[in-house]
Design a protein around this motif. Sequence first.
Motif, PDB file in Angstrom:
ATOM      1  N   MET A   1       0.828  -1.178   0.000  1.00  0.00           N
ATOM      2  CA  MET A   1       0.000   0.000   0.000  1.00  0.00           C
ATOM      3  C   MET A   1       0.880   1.252   0.000  1.00  0.00           C
ATOM      4  N   GLN A   2       0.578   2.192  -0.863  1.00  0.00           N
ATOM      5  CA  GLN A   2       1.335   3.437  -0.965  1.00  0.00           C
ATOM      6  C   GLN A   2       1.024   4.338   0.227  1.00  0.00           C
ATOM      7  N   PRO A   3       2.065   4.995   0.789  1.00  0.00           N
ATOM      8  CA  PRO A   3       1.782   5.968   1.847  1.00  0.00           C
ATOM      9  C   PRO A   3       1.041   7.166   1.274  1.00  0.00           C
ATOM     10  N   LYS A   4       0.233   7.798   2.112  1.00  0.00           N
ATOM     11  CA  LYS A   4      -0.514   8.983   1.689  1.00  0.00           C
ATOM     12  C   LYS A   4       0.452  10.128   1.424  1.00  0.00           C
ATOM     13  N   ARG A   5       0.224  10.828   0.334  1.00  0.00           N
ATOM     14  CA  ARG A   5       1.050  11.985   0.003  1.00  0.00           C
ATOM     15  C   ARG A   5       0.689  13.143   0.925  1.00  0.00           C
ATOM     16  N   ALA A   6       1.707  13.898   1.333  1.00  0.00           N
ATOM     17  CA  ALA A   6       1.500  15.038   2.234  1.00  0.00           C
ATOM     18  C   ALA A   6       0.594  16.080   1.592  1.00  0.00           C
ATOM     19  N   GLU A   7      -0.224  16.716   2.411  1.00  0.00           N
ATOM     20  CA  GLU A   7      -1.059  17.826   1.956  1.00  0.00           C
ATOM     21  C   GLU A   7      -0.223  19.096   2.062  1.00  0.00           C
ATOM     22  N   ILE A   8       0.037  19.700   0.909  1.00  0.00           N
ATOM     23  CA  ILE A   8       0.913  20.870   0.837  1.00  0.00           C
ATOM     24  C   ILE A   8       0.229  21.987   0.057  1.00  0.00           C
ATOM     25  N   ARG A   9       0.378  23.213   0.552  1.00  0.00           N
ATOM     26  CA  ARG A   9      -0.050  24.409  -0.196  1.00  0.00           C
ATOM     27  C   ARG A   9       1.168  25.312  -0.326  1.00  0.00           C
ATOM     28  N   ILE A  10       1.638  25.505  -1.554  1.00  0.00           N
ATOM     29  CA  ILE A  10       2.786  26.382  -1.764  1.00  0.00           C
ATOM     30  C   ILE A  10       2.309  27.825  -1.670  1.00  0.00           C
ATOM     31  N   VAL A  11       2.959  28.589  -0.801  1.00  0.00           N
ATOM     32  CA  VAL A  11       2.583  29.967  -0.531  1.00  0.00           C
ATOM     33  C   VAL A  11       3.422  30.925  -1.382  1.00  0.00           C
ATOM     34  N   ASP A  12       4.714  30.634  -1.524  1.00  0.00           N
ATOM     35  CA  ASP A  12       5.609  31.543  -2.238  1.00  0.00           C
ATOM     36  C   ASP A  12       6.847  30.777  -2.677  1.00  0.00           C
ATOM     37  N   ASN A  13       7.490  31.271  -3.744  1.00  0.00           N
ATOM     38  CA  ASN A  13       8.813  30.766  -4.103  1.00  0.00           C
ATOM     39  C   ASN A  13       9.651  31.920  -4.623  1.00  0.00           C
ATOM     40  N   LEU A  14      10.915  31.888  -4.261  1.00  0.00           N
ATOM     41  CA  LEU A  14      11.841  32.954  -4.586  1.00  0.00           C
ATOM     42  C   LEU A  14      13.106  32.336  -5.167  1.00  0.00           C
ATOM     43  N   THR A  15      13.523  32.783  -6.335  1.00  0.00           N
ATOM     44  CA  THR A  15      14.766  32.297  -6.929  1.00  0.00           C
ATOM     45  C   THR A  15      15.937  32.979  -6.229  1.00  0.00           C
ATOM     46  N   LEU A  16      16.799  32.178  -5.601  1.00  0.00           N
ATOM     47  CA  LEU A  16      17.966  32.703  -4.893  1.00  0.00           C
ATOM     48  C   LEU A  16      19.197  32.746  -5.794  1.00  0.00           C
ATOM     49  N   SER A  17      19.271  31.784  -6.718  1.00  0.00           N
ATOM     50  CA  SER A  17      20.401  31.715  -7.643  1.00  0.00           C
ATOM     51  C   SER A  17      19.958  30.955  -8.885  1.00  0.00           C
ATOM     52  N   ASP A  18      20.445  31.395 -10.025  1.00  0.00           N
ATOM     53  CA  ASP A  18      20.165  30.702 -11.279  1.00  0.00           C
ATOM     54  C   ASP A  18      21.447  30.674 -12.101  1.00  0.00           C
ATOM     55  N   ASP A  19      22.492  30.131 -11.476  1.00  0.00           N
ATOM     56  CA  ASP A  19      23.815  30.110 -12.093  1.00  0.00           C
ATOM     57  C   ASP A  19      24.068  28.746 -12.719  1.00  0.00           C
ATOM     58  N   TRP A  20      24.684  27.843 -11.978  1.00  0.00           N
ATOM     59  CA  TRP A  20      24.964  26.503 -12.504  1.00  0.00           C
ATOM     60  C   TRP A  20      23.666  25.719 -12.652  1.00  0.00           C
ATOM     61  N   TYR A  21      22.867  25.730 -11.606  1.00  0.00           N
ATOM     62  CA  TYR A  21      21.505  25.202 -11.607  1.00  0.00           C
ATOM     63  C   TYR A  21      20.651  26.195 -10.841  1.00  0.00           C
ATOM     64  N   CYS A  22      19.412  25.859 -10.572  1.00  0.00           N
ATOM     65  CA  CYS A  22      18.502  26.816  -9.961  1.00  0.00           C
ATOM     66  C   CYS A  22      18.304  26.513  -8.472  1.00  0.00           C
ATOM     67  N   LEU A  23      18.510  27.523  -7.636  1.00  0.00           N
ATOM     68  CA  LEU A  23      18.278  27.417  -6.202  1.00  0.00           C
ATOM     69  C   LEU A  23      17.095  28.305  -5.857  1.00  0.00           C
ATOM     70  N   LYS A  24      16.037  27.686  -5.307  1.00  0.00           N
ATOM     71  CA  LYS A  24      14.839  28.427  -4.927  1.00  0.00           C
ATOM     72  C   LYS A  24      14.539  28.224  -3.449  1.00  0.00           C
ATOM     73  N   LYS A  25      13.887  29.236  -2.876  1.00  0.00           N
ATOM     74  CA  LYS A  25      13.383  29.114  -1.515  1.00  0.00           C
ATOM     75  C   LYS A  25      11.865  29.061  -1.603  1.00  0.00           C
ATOM     76  N   TYR A  26      11.298  27.985  -1.102  1.00  0.00           N
ATOM     77  CA  TYR A  26       9.853  27.785  -1.093  1.00  0.00           C
ATOM     78  C   TYR A  26       9.311  27.992   0.309  1.00  0.00           C
ATOM     79  N   THR A  27       8.200  28.708   0.388  1.00  0.00           N
ATOM     80  CA  THR A  27       7.429  28.811   1.620  1.00  0.00           C
ATOM     81  C   THR A  27       6.133  28.057   1.360  1.00  0.00           C
ATOM     82  N   PHE A  28       5.770  27.178   2.280  1.00  0.00           N
ATOM     83  CA  PHE A  28       4.598  26.335   2.076  1.00  0.00           C
ATOM     84  C   PHE A  28       3.922  26.030   3.398  1.00  0.00           C
TER      85      PHE A  28
END
Length: 121
Positions: A1-28
């Motif tokens: 049986m698969q575990p239940k997926r977490a209930e998440i609401r993304i509130v905001d995301n901010l790109t901190l760096s987009d150099d080699w790859y992308c670094l974001k800060k998520y508030t949820f």
Amino acid sequence: MQPKRAEIRIVDNLTLSDDWYCLKKYTFDIQRRNGDWQRQSREVYDRGNGATILLYNRDRKTVILTRQFRFPVFINGHDGYLIETAAGLLDNMAPEKRIKAEVEEETGFRVSAYRRFSRRT
């Protein structure tokens, strides 16, 4: 049986760096087991999707791993090398095609047959 997926609401995301790859800060908001909602934030470093393979030598009955330099390991006071499975970022290639190329590049072996396992939730 698969575990239940977490209930998440993304509130905001901010790109901190987009150099080699992308670094974001998520508030949820995450719903706890008791039903209460809790606000959290996480930094997520997105390097894209990848594939890996655990090579098995049937004749020798051993797995084949590779030794690779990893800068974060080095900067944390170690010699910088990890023992790993052959792996690589997909970079818009099919996983099977990418992993065959990575195996040859990283180990010198050629894959003749494989079984695909995928964990999807």
